[in-house]
Motif scaffolding. Structure first.
Motif, PDB file in Angstrom:
ATOM      1  N   GLN A 312       0.827  -1.214   0.000  1.00 37.27           N
ATOM      2  CA  GLN A 312       0.000   0.000   0.000  1.00 37.27           C
ATOM      3  C   GLN A 312       0.859   1.262   0.000  1.00 37.27           C
ATOM      4  O   GLN A 312       0.627   2.188  -0.787  1.00 37.27           O
ATOM      5  CB  GLN A 312      -0.909  -0.002   1.237  1.00 37.27           C
ATOM      6  CG  GLN A 312      -2.122  -0.910   1.139  1.00 37.27           C
ATOM      7  CD  GLN A 312      -3.047  -0.704   2.326  1.00 37.27           C
ATOM      8  OE1 GLN A 312      -2.613  -0.468   3.448  1.00 37.27           O
ATOM      9  NE2 GLN A 312      -4.343  -0.811   2.085  1.00 37.27           N
ATOM     10  N   ALA A 313       1.842   1.290   0.895  1.00 39.22           N
ATOM     11  CA  ALA A 313       2.686   2.479   1.014  1.00 39.22           C
ATOM     12  C   ALA A 313       3.496   2.714  -0.251  1.00 39.22           C
ATOM     13  O   ALA A 313       3.708   3.863  -0.660  1.00 39.22           O
ATOM     14  CB  ALA A 313       3.606   2.333   2.227  1.00 39.22           C
ATOM     15  N   ALA A 325      10.741   4.619   3.301  1.00 38.66           N
ATOM     16  CA  ALA A 325      11.934   3.935   3.816  1.00 38.66           C
ATOM     17  C   ALA A 325      11.555   2.629   4.488  1.00 38.66           C
ATOM     18  O   ALA A 325      10.529   2.537   5.163  1.00 38.66           O
ATOM     19  CB  ALA A 325      12.675   4.832   4.806  1.00 38.66           C
ATOM     20  N   VAL A 326      12.391   1.609   4.287  1.00 40.04           N
ATOM     21  CA  VAL A 326      12.273   0.326   4.981  1.00 40.04           C
ATOM     22  C   VAL A 326      13.544   0.128   5.796  1.00 40.04           C
ATOM     23  O   VAL A 326      14.658   0.296   5.282  1.00 40.04           O
ATOM     24  CB  VAL A 326      12.086  -0.839   3.993  1.00 40.04           C
ATOM     25  CG1 VAL A 326      12.178  -2.178   4.729  1.00 40.04           C
ATOM     26  CG2 VAL A 326      10.752  -0.728   3.274  1.00 40.04           C
ATOM     27  N   ILE A 327      13.355  -0.211   7.080  1.00 45.45           N
ATOM     28  CA  ILE A 327      14.489  -0.494   7.963  1.00 45.45           C
ATOM     29  C   ILE A 327      14.391  -1.945   8.412  1.00 45.45           C
ATOM     30  O   ILE A 327      13.408  -2.342   9.030  1.00 45.45           O
ATOM     31  CB  ILE A 327      14.486   0.417   9.206  1.00 45.45           C
ATOM     32  CG1 ILE A 327      14.471   1.899   8.794  1.00 45.45           C
ATOM     33  CG2 ILE A 327      15.693   0.116  10.093  1.00 45.45           C
ATOM     34  CD1 ILE A 327      14.335   2.847   9.976  1.00 45.45           C
ATOM     35  N   GLY A 382       7.029   9.183   3.994  1.00 46.64           N
ATOM     36  CA  GLY A 382       7.005  10.638   3.939  1.00 46.64           C
ATOM     37  C   GLY A 382       8.017  11.315   4.840  1.00 46.64           C
ATOM     38  O   GLY A 382       7.808  12.464   5.244  1.00 46.64           O
ATOM     39  N   VAL A 383       9.099  10.633   5.173  1.00 42.89           N
ATOM     40  CA  VAL A 383      10.135  11.242   6.021  1.00 42.89           C
ATOM     41  C   VAL A 383      11.423  11.394   5.220  1.00 42.89           C
ATOM     42  O   VAL A 383      11.696  10.626   4.302  1.00 42.89           O
ATOM     43  CB  VAL A 383      10.390  10.398   7.295  1.00 42.89           C
ATOM     44  CG1 VAL A 383       9.169  10.419   8.199  1.00 42.89           C
ATOM     45  CG2 VAL A 383      10.761   8.971   6.938  1.00 42.89           C
ATOM     46  N   SER A 384      12.221  12.367   5.599  1.00 50.91           N
ATOM     47  CA  SER A 384      13.468  12.633   4.876  1.00 50.91           C
ATOM     48  C   SER A 384      14.533  11.605   5.235  1.00 50.91           C
ATOM     49  O   SER A 384      14.411  10.872   6.227  1.00 50.91           O
ATOM     50  CB  SER A 384      13.968  14.040   5.208  1.00 50.91           C
ATOM     51  OG  SER A 384      14.356  14.103   6.586  1.00 50.91           O
ATOM     52  N   LYS A 385      15.593  11.592   4.436  1.00 47.65           N
ATOM     53  CA  LYS A 385      16.715  10.697   4.706  1.00 47.65           C
ATOM     54  C   LYS A 385      17.307  10.981   6.082  1.00 47.65           C
ATOM     55  O   LYS A 385      17.642  10.050   6.830  1.00 47.65           O
ATOM     56  CB  LYS A 385      17.777  10.879   3.614  1.00 47.65           C
ATOM     57  CG  LYS A 385      19.041  10.071   3.832  1.00 47.65           C
ATOM     58  CD  LYS A 385      20.031  10.334   2.703  1.00 47.65           C
ATOM     59  CE  LYS A 385      21.357   9.618   2.950  1.00 47.65           C
ATOM     60  NZ  LYS A 385      22.335   9.895   1.873  1.00 47.65           N
ATOM     61  N   HIS A 386      17.397  12.260   6.438  1.00 49.94           N
ATOM     62  CA  HIS A 386      17.945  12.637   7.740  1.00 49.94           C
ATOM     63  C   HIS A 386      17.086  12.064   8.870  1.00 49.94           C
ATOM     64  O   HIS A 386      17.604  11.536   9.856  1.00 49.94           O
ATOM     65  CB  HIS A 386      18.012  14.165   7.842  1.00 49.94           C
ATOM     66  CG  HIS A 386      18.382  14.652   9.217  1.00 49.94           C
ATOM     67  ND1 HIS A 386      19.673  14.558   9.719  1.00 49.94           N
ATOM     68  CD2 HIS A 386      17.611  15.217  10.201  1.00 49.94           C
ATOM     69  CE1 HIS A 386      19.677  15.035  10.958  1.00 49.94           C
ATOM     70  NE2 HIS A 386      18.448  15.453  11.264  1.00 49.94           N
ATOM     71  N   GLU A 387      15.760  12.165   8.725  1.00 52.81           N
ATOM     72  CA  GLU A 387      14.856  11.657   9.751  1.00 52.81           C
ATOM     73  C   GLU A 387      14.930  10.140   9.853  1.00 52.81           C
ATOM     74  O   GLU A 387      14.840   9.576  10.955  1.00 52.81           O
ATOM     75  CB  GLU A 387      13.422  12.098   9.450  1.00 52.81           C
ATOM     76  CG  GLU A 387      13.195  13.599   9.612  1.00 52.81           C
ATOM     77  CD  GLU A 387      11.821  14.026   9.146  1.00 52.81           C
ATOM     78  OE1 GLU A 387      11.179  14.829   9.846  1.00 52.81           O
ATOM     79  OE2 GLU A 387      11.385  13.550   8.076  1.00 52.81           O
ATOM     80  N   ILE A 422      15.897   3.500   1.004  1.00 52.77           N
ATOM     81  CA  ILE A 422      14.957   4.621   0.867  1.00 52.77           C
ATOM     82  C   ILE A 422      14.571   4.791  -0.601  1.00 52.77           C
ATOM     83  O   ILE A 422      15.436   4.890  -1.474  1.00 52.77           O
ATOM     84  CB  ILE A 422      15.573   5.930   1.393  1.00 52.77           C
ATOM     85  CG1 ILE A 422      15.983   5.784   2.863  1.00 52.77           C
ATOM     86  CG2 ILE A 422      14.584   7.092   1.234  1.00 52.77           C
ATOM     87  CD1 ILE A 422      16.704   7.004   3.420  1.00 52.77           C
ATOM     88  N   LEU A 423      13.260   4.826  -0.839  1.00 53.80           N
ATOM     89  CA  LEU A 423      12.732   5.151  -2.170  1.00 53.80           C
ATOM     90  C   LEU A 423      12.533   6.658  -2.242  1.00 53.80           C
ATOM     91  O   LEU A 423      11.747   7.223  -1.488  1.00 53.80           O
ATOM     92  CB  LEU A 423      11.388   4.428  -2.382  1.00 53.80           C
ATOM     93  CG  LEU A 423      10.637   4.766  -3.666  1.00 53.80           C
ATOM     94  CD1 LEU A 423      11.351   4.178  -4.874  1.00 53.80           C
ATOM     95  CD2 LEU A 423       9.202   4.257  -3.594  1.00 53.80           C
ATOM     96  N   ASP A 424      13.288   7.312  -3.152  1.00 54.55           N
ATOM     97  CA  ASP A 424      13.139   8.755  -3.307  1.00 54.55           C
ATOM     98  C   ASP A 424      13.236   9.121  -4.782  1.00 54.55           C
ATOM     99  O   ASP A 424      13.256   8.243  -5.649  1.00 54.55           O
ATOM    100  CB  ASP A 424      14.185   9.500  -2.468  1.00 54.55           C
ATOM    101  CG  ASP A 424      15.620   9.071  -2.814  1.00 54.55           C
ATOM    102  OD1 ASP A 424      15.843   8.587  -3.955  1.00 54.55           O
ATOM    103  OD2 ASP A 424      16.504   9.212  -1.955  1.00 54.55           O
TER     104      ASP A 424
END
Length: 463
Positions: A312-313, A325-327, A382-387, A422-424
């Motif tokens: 979904q995401a 992002a997936v961790i 919806g979060v940045s790479k830094h976050e 991270i998908l960006d």
């Protein structure tokens, strides 16, 4: 529209009038919006209209001149029976056939030649599918009241309004358990009403008298000799007035609806019970679905649920060009932890690690799942790479801060390794699907393990 003709005269007579008759039949066939064909007395198809050709899935030029067994083998017995009846001068009974899951009424009529001799039959296929559906719906509706009306008697009564005298047909005596052979005499109007139903019944009567309602209709009870009550539905109308317009006669019918009343009560109870059962079933289904998507030990979403959330995401991220992002998380040296402390202690360790990680992930409105064994997976949208890096570092530190002893580990404490993908906008075209993003995070996780564990690795930073 084109209609094919046989070369043989359909009337089997040595004159040209048969051909004229055939042309007349074909002209009629042209204008009738049903499937039509004409069979001669031998069962050969002489002519067939376009509607029936399309219905049977056969071209008219192929059908004409052929036996009905060749063209409609399933219907042939019915048509042969019609031919036999027509030859004998009998009425041809209608029949029903099924074609492509639709119902058709097959009707036929004898065709005579100019000499009055039997020449064949004209057959019509009329689509009655909608009629059958409507009939079934009507039957379903009638079935609900069939038990109420079954075995129910009814009677006619005639009220002389000025004299307040009523005549009732003998059937009412049978319904109320009275002697059916007793002579019926005029009696006082409304004398059989149950006292509790008298007021509203007489009000319905007054409304009919005043013209407020065009018809009289009332439901009331009548006492039986055995002490029980019979529920009655009465309907009628004023049928006679005097010269001044004053009502003189009310003609009505009454029917026993006691069975219907009982069924209504039972139906109400059944519906109520059904609603309760449906509520329980929905609750059970929700519980079952929740159990199927939850890890029984940590109460986190399981791998199956995580895969659903990721799909979904990932779709939303592509639609609105949002980062995702997936961790991937793995407890370091967990097998040796189990071997050293036992599986119960291992389960307890998993629970504590899960709580610690989930607390951090929830701060970014992310989702954490137990991926399997000692592995966890987090989803941040919806979060940045830094976050993302900040969250991953907090996850790493939160586990370390618990200071869970692990004497079989080089560090002496339980630690975790993390891998991030991270998908960006920089790699959106290269990452085709959610599984690709997951695999990249897993690759980063193994990079952390190769570099000594207890650390965070970002895919792309080392590739």
């Amino acid at each position: 529209m084109s209609i094919s003709k046989s070369r043989q005269s359909p009337f089997n007579i040595a004159n040209e009038s048969g051909g004229d008759r055939l042309l007349q039949i074909e002209a009629v066939y042209d204008r009738v919006p049903v499937g039509l064909c004409y069979l001669n007395q031998d069962g050969l198809i002489v002519t067939i209209n376009d509607q029936l050709s399309r219905l049977l899935g056969v071209e008219s030029k192929i059908a004409v001149g052929r036996n009905i067994e060749d063209i409609v083998p399933l219907h042939a017995p019915l048509l042969r029976k019609g031919l036999a009846a027509a030859k004998s001068g009998e009425v041809i009974a209608d029949g029903e056939v099924e074609i492509a899951e639709e119902s058709f009424m097959v009707s036929a009529a004898a065709v005579m030649n100019d000499l009055g001799q039997f020449a064949g039959i004209s057959v019509a296929y009329t689509n009655i599918t909608e009629l059958r559906r409507a009939t079934r719906k009507l039957q379903e509706t009638e079935q609900r009241t069939a038990y109420a009306l079954e075995n129910a008697g009814q009677w006619i009564w005639d009220l002389n309004i000025p004299a307040n005298q009523v005549w009732r047909s003998p059937q009412y005596r049978i319904l109320l358990g009275l002697d059916p052979n007793a002579a019926e005499k005029p009696s006082v109007g409304w004398d059989i009403l149950h006292p509790d139903d008298r007021a509203h019944t007489l009000q319905a009567f007054d409304d009919a008298l005043s013209g407020k309602n065009p018809l009289f209709e009332a439901i009331y009870r009548v006492k039986r000799p055995d002490g029980g009550d019979t529920w009655i539905l009465s309907r009628g109308k004023i049928v006679e007035y005097d010269a001044n317009g004053a009502p003189l006669r009310l003609l009505a019918t009454s029917v026993d609806i006691s069975m219907q009343k009982r069924i209504e009560e039972q139906l109400s109870s059944t519906v109520e019970l059904r609603l309760k059962l449906e509520e329980k079933l929905l609750a059970a289904n929700r519980k079952l679905r929740n159990l199927s998507e939850r890890d029984h030990l940590t109460n986190l979403p399981n791998r199956r649920k995580f895969a659903h959330l990721l799909r979904q995401a990932f779709g939303q991220a592509h639609d609105v060009h949002k980062d995702l992002a997936v961790i991937m998380v793995d407890i370091d040296h967990f097998k040796t932890y189990n071997d050293f402390y036992g599986h119960l202690a291992g389960d307890d360790c998993l629970i504590h690690v899960a709580r610690s990680l989930n607390k951090v992930v929830k701060q970014t409105s992310g989702s954490l799942a137990r991926f399997g064994g000692e592995e966890f997976a987090a989803l941040l949208s919806g979060v940045s790479k830094h976050e993302v890096m900040k969250t991953a570092t907090q996850m790493l530190n939160s586990v370390t801060a618990m200071k869970i002893k692990h004497e079989a580990s080089p560090s002496g404490l339980v630690s975790i390794s993390l891998g991030i993908a991270i998908l960006d906008e920089n790699n959106r075209a290269a990452i085709a699907g959610p599984d690709d993003l997951l695999n990249l995070a897993d690759t980063a996780l193994y990079q952390s393990k190769r570099n000594g564990r207890g650390r965070v690795s970002l895919w792309g930073a080392f590739s």
